[in-house]
Design a protein around this motif. Structure first.
Motif, PDB file in Angstrom:
ATOM      1  N   ALA A 198       5.365  20.949 116.721  1.00 44.40           N
ATOM      2  CA  ALA A 198       5.708  20.211 117.942  1.00 44.40           C
ATOM      3  C   ALA A 198       6.662  21.012 118.803  1.00 44.40           C
ATOM      4  N   GLY A 199       6.547  22.312 118.734  1.00 45.85           N
ATOM      5  CA  GLY A 199       7.405  23.158 119.556  1.00 45.85           C
ATOM      6  C   GLY A 199       8.855  23.155 119.135  1.00 45.85           C
ATOM      7  N   GLY A 200       9.135  22.748 117.887  1.00 45.35           N
ATOM      8  CA  GLY A 200      10.514  22.685 117.422  1.00 45.35           C
ATOM      9  C   GLY A 200      11.233  21.406 117.802  1.00 45.35           C
ATOM     10  N   GLY A 201      10.545  20.501 118.498  1.00 47.23           N
ATOM     11  CA  GLY A 201      11.197  19.289 118.974  1.00 47.23           C
ATOM     12  C   GLY A 201      11.533  18.308 117.873  1.00 47.23           C
ATOM     13  N   VAL A 202      10.649  18.196 116.864  1.00 49.92           N
ATOM     14  CA  VAL A 202      10.892  17.232 115.786  1.00 49.92           C
ATOM     15  C   VAL A 202      12.112  17.634 114.966  1.00 49.92           C
ATOM     16  N   MET A 203      12.185  18.900 114.577  1.00 48.29           N
ATOM     17  CA  MET A 203      13.326  19.374 113.788  1.00 48.29           C
ATOM     18  C   MET A 203      14.620  19.271 114.588  1.00 48.29           C
ATOM     19  N   ALA A 204      14.562  19.625 115.860  1.00 51.74           N
ATOM     20  CA  ALA A 204      15.760  19.561 116.701  1.00 51.74           C
ATOM     21  C   ALA A 204      16.209  18.115 116.885  1.00 51.74           C
ATOM     22  N   SER A 205      15.282  17.183 117.048  1.00 52.01           N
ATOM     23  CA  SER A 205      15.640  15.774 117.192  1.00 52.01           C
ATOM     24  C   SER A 205      16.314  15.256 115.935  1.00 52.01           C
ATOM     25  N   SER A 206      15.801  15.684 114.779  1.00 53.60           N
ATOM     26  CA  SER A 206      16.398  15.254 113.518  1.00 53.60           C
ATOM     27  C   SER A 206      17.823  15.793 113.374  1.00 53.60           C
ATOM     28  N   LYS A 207      18.030  17.060 113.715  1.00 55.59           N
ATOM     29  CA  LYS A 207      19.377  17.635 113.645  1.00 55.59           C
ATOM     30  C   LYS A 207      20.319  16.951 114.625  1.00 55.59           C
ATOM     31  N   SER A 208      19.820  16.681 115.821  1.00 54.37           N
ATOM     32  CA  SER A 208      20.642  16.030 116.838  1.00 54.37           C
ATOM     33  C   SER A 208      21.070  14.642 116.387  1.00 54.37           C
ATOM     34  N   ALA A 209      20.159  13.896 115.791  1.00 55.90           N
ATOM     35  CA  ALA A 209      20.502  12.552 115.320  1.00 55.90           C
ATOM     36  C   ALA A 209      21.524  12.601 114.187  1.00 55.90           C
ATOM     37  N   SER A 210      21.365  13.571 113.272  1.00 60.61           N
ATOM     38  CA  SER A 210      22.335  13.710 112.173  1.00 60.61           C
ATOM     39  C   SER A 210      23.716  14.074 112.706  1.00 60.61           C
ATOM     40  N   LEU A 211      23.756  14.959 113.697  1.00 55.27           N
ATOM     41  CA  LEU A 211      25.037  15.336 114.300  1.00 55.27           C
ATOM     42  C   LEU A 211      25.659  14.143 115.024  1.00 55.27           C
ATOM     43  N   ALA A 212      24.833  13.350 115.678  1.00 56.84           N
ATOM     44  CA  ALA A 212      25.344  12.168 116.368  1.00 56.84           C
ATOM     45  C   ALA A 212      25.900  11.152 115.375  1.00 56.84           C
ATOM     46  N   ARG A 213      25.267  11.068 114.208  1.00 55.04           N
ATOM     47  CA  ARG A 213      25.799  10.174 113.175  1.00 55.04           C
ATOM     48  C   ARG A 213      27.155  10.675 112.691  1.00 55.04           C
TER      49      ARG A 213
END
Length: 454
Positions: free
Chosen positions: A120-135
């Motif tokens: 997915a162009g790296g979007g799925v992995m980046a979204s997961s990292k972003s959500a973990s960082l936001a948590r």
């Protein structure tokens, strides 16, 4: 066919297990607020801090924000796992249409399909990292709120102690003025003084009453302000008017020193507010990657199993079943510069966060300097007020001796009493300011409340 069903059952079982584990973690983080708590007979600072950790509304809201962010993490992480969907349909045709569209006048079909994103162009992995960082940022936000609210609890508790001790000082003052009035009346009856001295003693006693009344009201208000920051909401029955015995005092026996440069460095690295913004900055960088992924192709693996039957004059027949597998891909060649706009927004938000970090660091530096200066001032006031109380107490004793000997006037005696009361109140205020300044200094450099660390 058996292998496909086994794989499907395994995927469903793993998904159910993951949900149960995450739900268990969320449950263990729930607060322990008890809105029906009774007013205790005694209340010390440790109990107040403990009660606030469970009942303070700002802390409880911070816990809920963590749970909310955990839900976001769960939602985003699901994009990395395969999705399994089942669909079915039943259709019945009019007889005039049955021969035209189907040899059957009715049919039904059931299909189970699994989809796994491959790229997915790296979007799925980046979204997961972003959500973990936001948590993680939400956890740091709660840490900062806990530090702030426990500082408020300490301050409000010290307010109660200060108000209570002010009542004691004012009661002692009124009691002493009352004794002086009785002495003046006895002297007047003995004919050694005039009615003027008695009248002046009565005025002095009357002037001492408003301060006592105000001190008692300050005590009641301080209790209500403490109740608010504790999150105590039970006002039923005896809890409406019950006042606990507050255990503790404001006495300061020693000085705690903080090196200014070390304190600033510690604050920059330990303050949860700055750490939170750094996490959000890292999450923003991942969101830039998510936005840019819209320019890249999306590829997914799709597989499924379908079972269908038709119905005609001979009954249900025409049974059809089998599996399907394939790849699905999509690449937006031109989107009207929609992705470019999303990237620009994400990059701007990241730059704003970086500026906010710089601003917060400056604010923290100023807060540390202010707290350090206030702590120095508070100790100097403690040191000075102690000497003044000793001097004022001795001055009142000497004034009483001189007055009894006839070498001092009644005004000298009343003035000495007023100065002693003022000195005691100044000392109490100095004790209060030092205790609050010390707690504020610890919070400013990012230290957790001693109740937690202890």
């Amino acid at each position: 066919m058996k292998l496909s069903r086994l794989v499907l059952a395994s995927l469903l079982w793993l998904g159910s297990l993951s949900l149960n584990v995450i739900a268990g973690e969320l449950y263990q983080r729930d607060g322990v607020a008890d809105p029906d708590s009774e007013v205790p007979e005694e209340l010390n600072l440790s109990y107040a801090l403990s009660f606030a950790l469970d009942n303070n509304h700002a802390i409880r809201q911070a816990r809920e924000r963590i749970k909310q962010q955990e839900g976001v993490v769960l939602t985003v992480s699901s994009l990395r796992l395969p999705t399994v969907a089942a669909s079915g349909n039943y259709t019945r045709y009019d007889k005039s249409l049955a021969s035209a569209f189907s040899p059957s006048d009715r049919d039904w079909a059931v299909q189970v399909q699994a989809t796994q994103v491959l790229y997915a162009g790296g979007g799925v992995m980046a979204s997961s990292k972003s959500a973990s960082l936001a948590r993680s940022a939400a956890e740091l936000d709660m840490k900062g709120i806990i530090n702030e609210q426990l500082l408020a609890v300490r301050t409000r508790f010290y307010n109660v102690l200060l108000a209570r001790q002010k009542i004691t000082v004012q009661e002692e003052n009124v009691e002493l003025l009352g004794e002086q009035l009785e002495n003046e009346k006895n002297r007047f009856e003995a004919g050694t003084i005039s009615k003027f001295e008695v009248l002046r003693a009565e005025v002095a006693l009357a002037n001492g009453q408003p301060a006592l009344i105000t001190a008692r009201n300050d005590f009641r208000i301080a209790i209500e302000e403490l109740r608010q920051v504790l999150g105590f909401t039970n006002v039923s029955g005896r809890n409406l008017h019950e006042i606990p015995n507050f255990v503790g005092d404001l006495t300061v026996n020693s000085r705690t020193d903080f090196d200014l440069l070390t304190s600033i460095r510690t604050a920059r690295s330990a303050r949860p507010e700055i750490q939170r913004l750094e996490k959000l900055d890292a999450a923003g960088e991942e969101q830039v990657t998510v936005a840019r992924s819209g320019r890249r192709p999306q590829v997914a693996l799709v597989s499924g199993y379908q079972f269908a039957k038709g119905f005609n004059s001979n009954g249900w027949d025409n049974r059809r079943e089998g599996w399907t597998a394939g790849l699905q891909g999509q690449w937006n060649i031109f989107d009207g510069r929609s992705v470019a706009g999303q990237v620009a927004q994400a990059e701007s938000l990241t730059r704003q966060t970086k500026l906010l970090i710089e601003e917060s660091i400056l604010a923290v530096d100023v807060e540390v300097r202010r707290s350090h200066s206030s702590l120095i001032e508070a100790w100097e006031l403690v040191d000075a007020s102690g000497k003044v109380v000793e001097q004022a107490d001795e001055a009142l004793r000497l004034a009483q001796v001189r007055y009894d000997a006839g070498t001092a006037t009644q005004l000298d005696l009343l003035t000495s009493q007023v100065e002693l009361t003022r000195a005691k109140l100044n000392q109490l205020q100095a004790f209060y300011r030092y205790n609050v300044a010390l707690a504020a200094m610890r919070k400013a450099i990012g230290q957790a409340d001693p109740y937690i660390t202890g």
